[in-house]
Structures are given as C-alpha cells and as structure tokens.
Design a protein around this motif. Structure first.
Motif, short mmCIF file in Angstrom:
data_model
loop_
_atom_site.label_atom_id
_atom_site.label_comp_id
_atom_site.label_asym_id
_atom_site.label_seq_id
_atom_site.Cartn_x
_atom_site.Cartn_y
_atom_site.Cartn_z
N ASP A 57 33.60 33.49 -37.65
CA ASP A 57 32.25 33.46 -37.06
C ASP A 57 31.88 32.03 -36.66
O ASP A 57 31.27 31.80 -35.62
CB ASP A 57 31.21 33.99 -38.05
N LEU A 58 32.25 31.08 -37.52
CA LEU A 58 31.95 29.68 -37.22
C LEU A 58 32.68 29.23 -35.95
O LEU A 58 32.09 28.58 -35.08
CB LEU A 58 32.37 28.81 -38.43
N MET A 59 33.96 29.57 -35.83
CA MET A 59 34.72 29.24 -34.61
C MET A 59 34.01 29.85 -33.39
O MET A 59 33.82 29.17 -32.36
CB MET A 59 36.14 29.82 -34.68
N ASN A 60 33.62 31.13 -33.52
CA ASN A 60 32.99 31.82 -32.39
C ASN A 60 31.65 31.18 -32.01
O ASN A 60 31.34 31.05 -30.83
CB ASN A 60 32.78 33.30 -32.72
N ILE A 105 36.03 18.67 -24.47
CA ILE A 105 36.04 19.96 -25.17
C ILE A 105 36.33 19.75 -26.65
O ILE A 105 35.65 20.30 -27.52
CB ILE A 105 37.12 20.90 -24.56
N VAL A 106 37.33 18.96 -26.95
CA VAL A 106 37.71 18.74 -28.35
C VAL A 106 36.58 18.11 -29.14
O VAL A 106 36.25 18.56 -30.24
CB VAL A 106 38.99 17.88 -28.45
N SER A 107 35.94 17.09 -28.57
CA SER A 107 34.90 16.41 -29.36
C SER A 107 33.65 17.28 -29.46
O SER A 107 33.02 17.35 -30.52
CB SER A 107 34.59 15.02 -28.82
N SER A 108 33.28 18.00 -28.37
CA SER A 108 32.09 18.86 -28.49
C SER A 108 32.36 20.01 -29.46
O SER A 108 31.48 20.37 -30.25
CB SER A 108 31.67 19.50 -27.16
N PHE A 109 33.55 20.60 -29.38
CA PHE A 109 33.84 21.72 -30.28
C PHE A 109 33.80 21.25 -31.73
O PHE A 109 33.18 21.89 -32.59
CB PHE A 109 35.22 22.33 -29.96
N THR A 110 34.43 20.12 -32.00
CA THR A 110 34.45 19.59 -33.37
C THR A 110 33.03 19.29 -33.86
O THR A 110 32.67 19.63 -34.99
CB THR A 110 35.32 18.31 -33.44
N TYR A 112 30.21 20.68 -32.90
CA TYR A 112 29.51 21.93 -33.20
C TYR A 112 30.07 22.60 -34.46
O TYR A 112 29.32 23.18 -35.25
CB TYR A 112 29.58 22.90 -32.01
N TYR A 113 31.38 22.53 -34.63
CA TYR A 113 32.00 23.14 -35.82
C TYR A 113 31.41 22.51 -37.09
O TYR A 113 31.02 23.21 -38.03
CB TYR A 113 33.52 22.94 -35.76
N VAL A 114 31.30 21.20 -37.06
CA VAL A 114 30.77 20.48 -38.23
C VAL A 114 29.26 20.76 -38.38
O VAL A 114 28.76 21.03 -39.46
CB VAL A 114 31.06 18.97 -38.10
N HIS A 115 28.55 20.73 -37.24
CA HIS A 115 27.11 20.97 -37.26
C HIS A 115 26.77 22.36 -37.79
O HIS A 115 25.82 22.54 -38.55
CB HIS A 115 26.55 20.79 -35.85
N LEU A 116 27.56 23.36 -37.38
CA LEU A 116 27.26 24.75 -37.75
C LEU A 116 27.84 25.15 -39.10
O LEU A 116 27.59 26.25 -39.59
CB LEU A 116 27.76 25.71 -36.66
N TRP A 117 28.65 24.26 -39.67
CA TRP A 117 29.34 24.59 -40.93
C TRP A 117 28.37 25.11 -41.99
O TRP A 117 28.56 26.16 -42.59
CB TRP A 117 30.11 23.38 -41.46
N THR A 118 27.27 24.34 -42.23
CA THR A 118 26.36 24.68 -43.34
C THR A 118 25.73 26.06 -43.18
O THR A 118 25.43 26.70 -44.19
CB THR A 118 25.22 23.65 -43.48
#
Ligand code: ATP
Ligand code: ATP
Ligand code: MG
Ligand code: MG
Ligand code: MG
Ligand code: MG
Ligand code: MG
Length: 283
Positions: A57-60, A105-110, A112-118
C-alpha cells in the motif's frame, strides 16, 4: 531517443539482499563481535512473508503521489519493491534527458515513501539507514513493445507470487525449513504448486488477494473525475456528428486527463481488455 515510450523503473535498494559491503561487515562482526551490518528493510520492519500488505500500500500511495505531481506519467505498474513509470512517446519533460527523468523519479518516489511511511507503519517509525531506491530508464519504440514490457513485469509478479506463496505455506504451515521447502519446489510447474497449496493446505491460489497475484496498476481514471460532473461517454453521446479534433481541443483534452484522479487497481494488463477500455492511457 525521440518518439519512443520511456519507462523509468525504480527498485528498493537492499530490501532483502546483502551486498558486498554488508558481507564484509558480517565478516568483521564474526571477527570483532561488533555488529556493523545494517539490517535489511524487510527484516528490520518485520514485513509479512511473502507479501506485506502495508508495504505494498505504501509503494502504491507513493506512486499515486508522484503521478499526481507529474502528469507526464501515463501509467505505472508496481510489484514487490519496484515500480515502473511510463512516459508518453511525445513527452518533452526535461527534454527527455534520461538522467533528469530518472533522478527526479527516484528522489520524488523516495521522498514520498519516507513521508508516507508513518501513516502505513504508525508503530514502527523509520530510523537510519533509511530506505532508498535505484532507477533506470529504457525506451520502447512501439505500443506493442511497451505492452510486452508491462506483460513481462506482470508475468514475473505471477511466477514469483505463486512460488513465494507455496514456499511460505510449506515453511509457515507445513513446518518445513527453508532448505526443505526449496527442495520440494525444485523443478515444479505452476500446476504442481497449485496442487501442493490445495491438497496440503486447503489454499485455492485463485482466492489469494488480487494485489498479490496481479501487482498494481496506477493510472488516471478519466471518467471518474470530470469536474463539470460529465463523464466522457456522455460527452461523446452529445456530439451529433463526427468532428475532427482541433489541435487546441486535443491539448485541452490532454490537460483535462492530466487533472483526472490517479487510481490504483489490481487488474490483468496482459490481455487487451484493460487497454481497450482505457484508450486514453496510451493514445
Ligand atoms: P536490490 O538492492 O538488488 O534490489 P533487494 O533485496 O531489494 O536487492 P529485490 O530483487 O529487489 O532484492 O527483491 C526485493 C525483495 O523484497 C522481494 O524478493 C521480497 O522478498 C521483499 N519484499 C519487497 N516488498 C515486499 C512486501 N511488500 N512484502 C514482503 N516482502 C517484500
Ligand atoms: P530547477 O528545478 O530548474 O532546479 P530551481 O528553482 O530549483 O529550478 P535553481 O537554479 O536550482 O532553480 O536555483 C535554486 C534557487 O533556490 C537559488 O537560486 C536560490 O534562489 C534558491 N535557494 C536554494 N537554496 C536556498 C537557500 N538555502 N536559501 C535561500 N534560497 C535558496
Ligand atoms: Mg534492484
Ligand atoms: Mg530491491
Ligand atoms: Mg525488486
Ligand atoms: Mg535544476
Ligand atoms: Mg534547483
């Protein structure tokens, strides 16, 4: 390359595997008893095997976020720790420079991945070493080549998931160790794995979650979001006679599509149906 479909695929770095440096650290650990090895992300945060729903879900949601930010991405497909993002063959973002596209893409994805983790792992806050992703860009000359690529990723998802589901059933439900399970599955075909799942564990593979079996496709759902409350079909019905679309109209449509909501679904993208029913995705 001009006039080709660009796919940028990102992949989580070291989610499970150890690289050379890690192996060196393990060796030092054995010699000096000082643990310098960074634990793998999946182990550290206790991802469920073989599929952690929260992690997927986090990846998505990270993919959704960057596709909302970058309307140039036509469609995305994700499985495991990877995501492929497709840029239209006419895309002019960053003058189509590979290093610009991949690094953005790599930096934005990373990010968001970190931002949405919590919001996905509220009990398990991230600590260094933080997750990171690698990325690459590949050009595909035709829609058929692009669809072959997408099909390849979905076939890979299916093959891996059937293997992993059976493997972890043998281990978690059948009490085998990983070596035994690996041996039991060596040389087996899909039908054998289905049979093991069904006869030994009463699991019908068909009933496994769609997200695990098919991966996730992210795209703009054109008909769902029409700010004026009209959907595409209605507009088409209202047109009395065929009109040749002017350039400005095509541009307007493109902008409208860019604003449509990004959705994530778990559908078959190998068959024609998905693409035929959503002609705007690759048009
Ligand atoms: P590399 O840096 O080369 O990509 P890696 O350890 O990330 O190394 P991959 O081939 O990308 O290796 O495999 C990622 C692995 O992470 C998968 O095989 C799977 O075991 C695990 N993984 C990824 N996402 C999930 C998830 N949502 N749930 C459970 N496991 C996952
Ligand atoms: P692009 O996406 O093309 O990089 P940009 O707006 O980021 O666009 P840059 O040429 O990278 O353009 O310039 C970054 C600008 O951001 C600087 O010119 C400066 O005005 C501002 N900036 C960056 N860091 C700081 C900072 N620490 N304090 C104040 N301003 C800053
Ligand atoms: Mg990799
Ligand atoms: Mg990886
Ligand atoms: Mg991977
Ligand atoms: Mg710049
Ligand atoms: Mg800048």
């Amino acid at each position: 390359m001009p006039n080709t479909w660009i796919v940028v695929r990102i992949d989580g770095r070291g989610f499970t595997k150890y690289d050379f440096l890690d192996l060196l650290c393990i060796l030092l650990h054995i010699i000096f008893c000082e643990d310098l090895t960074p634990p793998r992300l999946c182990t550290k945060y206790d991802f469920a095997k073989p599929n952690d729903k929260k992690a997927l879900d986090l990846m998505n949601n990270a993919a959704k976020a960057i596709m909302t930010e970058l309307p140039d991405i036509a469609v995305g497909y994700g499985v495991s720790d990877e995501y492929s993002f497709v840029f239209h063959k006419t895309c002019t973002l960053f003058d189509r420079r590979a290093s610009k596209l991949v690094s953005t893409i790599v930096s934005s994805f990373t990010a968001y991945y970190v931002h949405l983790w919590t919001s996905h792992f509220p009990e398990d806050p991230l600590t260094p070493p933080l997750p990171s992703f690698d990325g690459r860009a590949v050009c595909y000359p035709s829609v058929q080549n692009l669809r072959d690529y997408m099909s390849w990723r979905q076939v890979d998802c299916h093959i891996n998931n059937l293997f992993n589901t059976t493997f972890w059933a043998l281990v978690q439900l059948g009490g085998q160790d990983t070596k035994e399970a690996e041996k039991a599955l060596a040389g087996t075909f899909a039908k054998d794995k289905n049979e093991i799942l069904f006869s030994q564990f009463g699991i019908n593979y068909n009933n496994e979650p769609e997200m695990f079996k098919k991966g996730s496709v992210a795209y703009r759902d054109y008909e769902l979001v029409e700010p004026g409350g009209q959907n595409l079909e209605k507009e088409v019905d209202d047109i009395a006679e065929p009109v040749v679309q002017s350039k400005t109209q095509a541009e307007k449509d493109r902008k409208k599509r860019g604003k449509a909501m990004v959705v994530v679904e778990h559908l078959d993208i190998i068959k024609d149906d998905f693409w035929e029913r959503r002609p705007w995705l690759l048009s």
